[in-house]
Scaffold this motif. Structure first.
Motif, PDB file in Angstrom:
ATOM      1  N   ASP A 127       0.683  -1.179   0.073  1.00 36.62           N
ATOM      2  CA  ASP A 127       0.023  -0.127  -0.067  1.00 36.62           C
ATOM      3  C   ASP A 127       1.020   1.195  -0.164  1.00 36.62           C
ATOM      4  O   ASP A 127       0.465   2.166  -0.518  1.00 36.62           O
ATOM      5  CB  ASP A 127      -0.920   0.118   1.185  1.00 36.62           C
ATOM      6  N   HIS A 128       2.010   1.233   0.670  1.00 34.73           N
ATOM      7  CA  HIS A 128       2.868   2.305   0.582  1.00 34.73           C
ATOM      8  C   HIS A 128       3.588   2.621  -0.437  1.00 34.73           C
ATOM      9  O   HIS A 128       3.763   3.512  -1.312  1.00 34.73           O
ATOM     10  CB  HIS A 128       3.986   2.281   1.754  1.00 34.73           C
ATOM     11  N   ARG A 129       3.728   1.449  -1.182  1.00 30.37           N
ATOM     12  CA  ARG A 129       4.397   1.607  -2.780  1.00 30.37           C
ATOM     13  C   ARG A 129       3.658   2.045  -3.473  1.00 30.37           C
ATOM     14  O   ARG A 129       3.810   2.899  -4.259  1.00 30.37           O
ATOM     15  CB  ARG A 129       4.915   0.008  -3.114  1.00 30.37           C
ATOM     16  N   THR A 130       2.164   1.837  -3.381  1.00 26.20           N
ATOM     17  CA  THR A 130       1.177   2.299  -4.402  1.00 26.20           C
ATOM     18  C   THR A 130       1.125   3.564  -4.295  1.00 26.20           C
ATOM     19  O   THR A 130       0.870   4.456  -5.102  1.00 26.20           O
ATOM     20  CB  THR A 130      -0.076   1.508  -4.056  1.00 26.20           C
ATOM     21  N   ALA A 131       0.914   4.031  -2.927  1.00 27.86           N
ATOM     22  CA  ALA A 131       0.857   5.684  -2.633  1.00 27.86           C
ATOM     23  C   ALA A 131       1.809   6.339  -3.148  1.00 27.86           C
ATOM     24  O   ALA A 131       1.599   7.686  -2.972  1.00 27.86           O
ATOM     25  CB  ALA A 131       0.753   5.635  -1.153  1.00 27.86           C
TER      26      ALA A 131
ATOM     27  N   ALA B  62     -12.409 -11.197 -10.474  1.00 26.71           N
ATOM     28  CA  ALA B  62     -11.213 -11.525 -10.840  1.00 26.71           C
ATOM     29  C   ALA B  62     -10.134 -10.851 -10.166  1.00 26.71           C
ATOM     30  O   ALA B  62      -8.959 -11.484  -9.728  1.00 26.71           O
ATOM     31  CB  ALA B  62     -10.920 -11.022 -12.438  1.00 26.71           C
ATOM     32  N   LEU B  63     -10.287  -9.409  -9.868  1.00 20.07           N
ATOM     33  CA  LEU B  63      -9.207  -8.916  -9.049  1.00 20.07           C
ATOM     34  C   LEU B  63      -8.850  -9.423  -7.745  1.00 20.07           C
ATOM     35  O   LEU B  63      -8.034  -9.514  -7.160  1.00 20.07           O
ATOM     36  CB  LEU B  63      -9.310  -7.340  -9.122  1.00 20.07           C
ATOM     37  N   GLN B  64     -10.431  -9.485  -7.111  1.00 22.25           N
ATOM     38  CA  GLN B  64     -10.479 -10.047  -5.674  1.00 22.25           C
ATOM     39  C   GLN B  64      -9.746 -11.478  -5.629  1.00 22.25           C
ATOM     40  O   GLN B  64      -9.277 -11.670  -4.657  1.00 22.25           O
ATOM     41  CB  GLN B  64     -11.940 -10.320  -5.405  1.00 22.25           C
ATOM     42  N   THR B  65     -10.066 -12.516  -6.637  1.00 22.61           N
ATOM     43  CA  THR B  65      -9.295 -13.844  -6.825  1.00 22.61           C
ATOM     44  C   THR B  65      -7.929 -13.511  -6.572  1.00 22.61           C
ATOM     45  O   THR B  65      -7.233 -14.338  -6.012  1.00 22.61           O
ATOM     46  CB  THR B  65      -9.775 -14.247  -7.885  1.00 22.61           C
ATOM     47  N   GLU B  66      -7.369 -12.521  -7.275  1.00 22.32           N
ATOM     48  CA  GLU B  66      -5.829 -12.289  -7.455  1.00 22.32           C
ATOM     49  C   GLU B  66      -5.161 -11.885  -6.100  1.00 22.32           C
ATOM     50  O   GLU B  66      -4.430 -12.252  -5.812  1.00 22.32           O
ATOM     51  CB  GLU B  66      -5.460 -11.402  -8.699  1.00 22.32           C
ATOM     52  N   LEU B  67      -5.791 -10.802  -5.601  1.00 24.15           N
ATOM     53  CA  LEU B  67      -5.321 -10.509  -4.267  1.00 24.15           C
ATOM     54  C   LEU B  67      -5.579 -11.653  -3.224  1.00 24.15           C
ATOM     55  O   LEU B  67      -4.767 -11.806  -2.426  1.00 24.15           O
ATOM     56  CB  LEU B  67      -6.598  -9.338  -3.572  1.00 24.15           C
ATOM     57  N   LYS B  68      -6.671 -12.764  -3.371  1.00 28.81           N
ATOM     58  CA  LYS B  68      -6.695 -13.755  -2.488  1.00 28.81           C
ATOM     59  C   LYS B  68      -5.418 -14.842  -2.708  1.00 28.81           C
ATOM     60  O   LYS B  68      -4.908 -15.212  -1.726  1.00 28.81           O
ATOM     61  CB  LYS B  68      -8.129 -14.636  -2.744  1.00 28.81           C
ATOM     62  N   ARG B  69      -5.060 -14.702  -3.742  1.00 26.91           N
ATOM     63  CA  ARG B  69      -3.702 -15.441  -4.475  1.00 26.91           C
ATOM     64  C   ARG B  69      -2.499 -14.686  -3.938  1.00 26.91           C
ATOM     65  O   ARG B  69      -1.305 -15.130  -4.231  1.00 26.91           O
ATOM     66  CB  ARG B  69      -3.946 -15.748  -5.703  1.00 26.91           C
ATOM     67  N   LYS B  70      -2.627 -13.477  -3.081  1.00 30.08           N
ATOM     68  CA  LYS B  70      -1.429 -12.829  -2.762  1.00 30.08           C
ATOM     69  C   LYS B  70      -0.731 -12.101  -3.780  1.00 30.08           C
ATOM     70  O   LYS B  70       0.399 -11.413  -3.682  1.00 30.08           O
ATOM     71  CB  LYS B  70      -0.536 -13.570  -2.017  1.00 30.08           C
TER      72      LYS B  70
ATOM     73  N   PRO C 103       0.148  -8.871  -5.301  1.00 31.07           N
ATOM     74  CA  PRO C 103       0.367  -7.344  -4.945  1.00 31.07           C
ATOM     75  C   PRO C 103      -0.628  -6.349  -5.658  1.00 31.07           C
ATOM     76  O   PRO C 103      -0.883  -6.448  -6.643  1.00 31.07           O
ATOM     77  CB  PRO C 103       1.719  -6.741  -5.225  1.00 31.07           C
ATOM     78  N   PHE C 104      -1.370  -5.550  -4.605  1.00 32.09           N
ATOM     79  CA  PHE C 104      -2.444  -4.766  -5.348  1.00 32.09           C
ATOM     80  C   PHE C 104      -1.780  -3.600  -6.282  1.00 32.09           C
ATOM     81  O   PHE C 104      -2.425  -3.763  -7.484  1.00 32.09           O
ATOM     82  CB  PHE C 104      -3.231  -4.000  -3.963  1.00 32.09           C
ATOM     83  N   SER C 105      -0.547  -3.376  -6.255  1.00 34.00           N
ATOM     84  CA  SER C 105       0.102  -2.649  -7.065  1.00 34.00           C
ATOM     85  C   SER C 105       0.308  -2.933  -8.480  1.00 34.00           C
ATOM     86  O   SER C 105       0.179  -2.357  -9.445  1.00 34.00           O
ATOM     87  CB  SER C 105       1.365  -1.866  -6.367  1.00 34.00           C
TER      88      SER C 105
END
Length: 263
Positions: free
Chosen positions: A59-63, A109-117, A119-121
């Motif tokens: 989250d810090h990297r994204t910001a 699809a994005l939620q599934t990828e987040l679940k797979r760890k 990174p959001f960025s």
């Protein structure tokens, strides 16, 4: 160790962020999305809360990535909390907030990828998405210091939600997701049919006082968002009260400790 007002003196809490959605229709009071945490959660199991969670390194990297956010909106720590609030909303309930993209975005699809760890960025960059962090308005910052462990320092945000209200819950964290008027959730807490911890209850009371987003936005223009660390005060009858400062925008600033639900 106490500071004399019932507060435990401690270092910084665990950085976290929470997002409160304002969904309005047909001139009625806004509904807010609330989730019931699963019984397996270490903090506030079974409690009815707003979506949110810990700030992480990504989250810090994204910001600080100008391709993903407008880095001129504020200082990096503040922007990282807003990223967290948006990410947690997607991760926990599959709802897109403040996403900007020239192409359709598949929330599940994005939620599934987040679940797979993933990174959001990475998800944002790979899908050409930029976050509109200006859409999130600072509502409050709570840092209760009563517990000796798992003490959170949480920034709350509000935003208007006019999109899809379909919820895809992360079953590991969310037992149930509901769109509720603030007064409905308060009534359930008072009736004992919902577990609502005291920071959530105080915020519900404040939301009930500003049931329209524009009114809440105007209200925030007159309130400085200063961290709130509740204290415990005794009275002449031997009762203990949990109190917050009177200048933070809350209609009620003290409650009997015995009537409140702990995390």
């Amino acid at each position: 160790m106490s500071d004399g007002r019932g507060e435990t003196v401690s270092g910084p809490g665990i950085a976290a962020a929470t997002l409160i959605l304002y969904y309005e229709s047909d001139g009625q009071a806004a509904r807010h999305l609330m989730i019931q945490r699963t019984a397996q959660m270490r903090f506030a199991p079974n409690a009815l809360v707003f979506p949110g969670g810990r700030v992480d390194e990504d989250d810090h990297r994204t910001a600080t990535d100008a391709n993903l956010v407008d880095v001129t909106l504020g200082e990096p720590v503040e922007l990282a909390h807003r990223v967290t609030a948006i990410r947690e909303m997607l991760e926990e309930v599959g709802i897109l907030v403040a996403f900007q993209s020239s192409m359709p975005v598949d929330a599940v699809a994005l939620q599934t990828e987040l679940k797979r760890k993933v990174p959001f960025s990475t998800l944002l960059g790979d899908n050409g998405i930029k976050l509109d962090l200006a859409a999130l308005l600072p509502w409050a910052q709570w840092h209760p210091k009563f517990q000796s462990h798992r003490r959170f320092d949480t920034r709350f945000y509000i935003t208007r939600h006019e999109g899809d209200r379909t919820v895809t819950a992360d079953v590991d964290e969310v037992g149930q997701a509901r769109w509720l008027h603030a007064h409905e959730a308060i009534n359930e807490a008072e009736a004992g049919t919902a577990k609502i911890i005291f920071p959530t209850l105080y915020n519900l009371e404040r939301l009930a006082a500003y049931p329209a987003f524009e009114a809440a936005k105007e209200h925030l223009g007159n309130i400085e968002c200063i961290p709130i660390s509740p204290c415990i005060e005794g009275d002449e009858h031997g009762e203990s009260w949990i109190c917050i400062p009177e200048d933070r925008g809350y209609p009620l600033t003290r409650r009997l400790l015995s009537t409140l639900q702990a995390p």
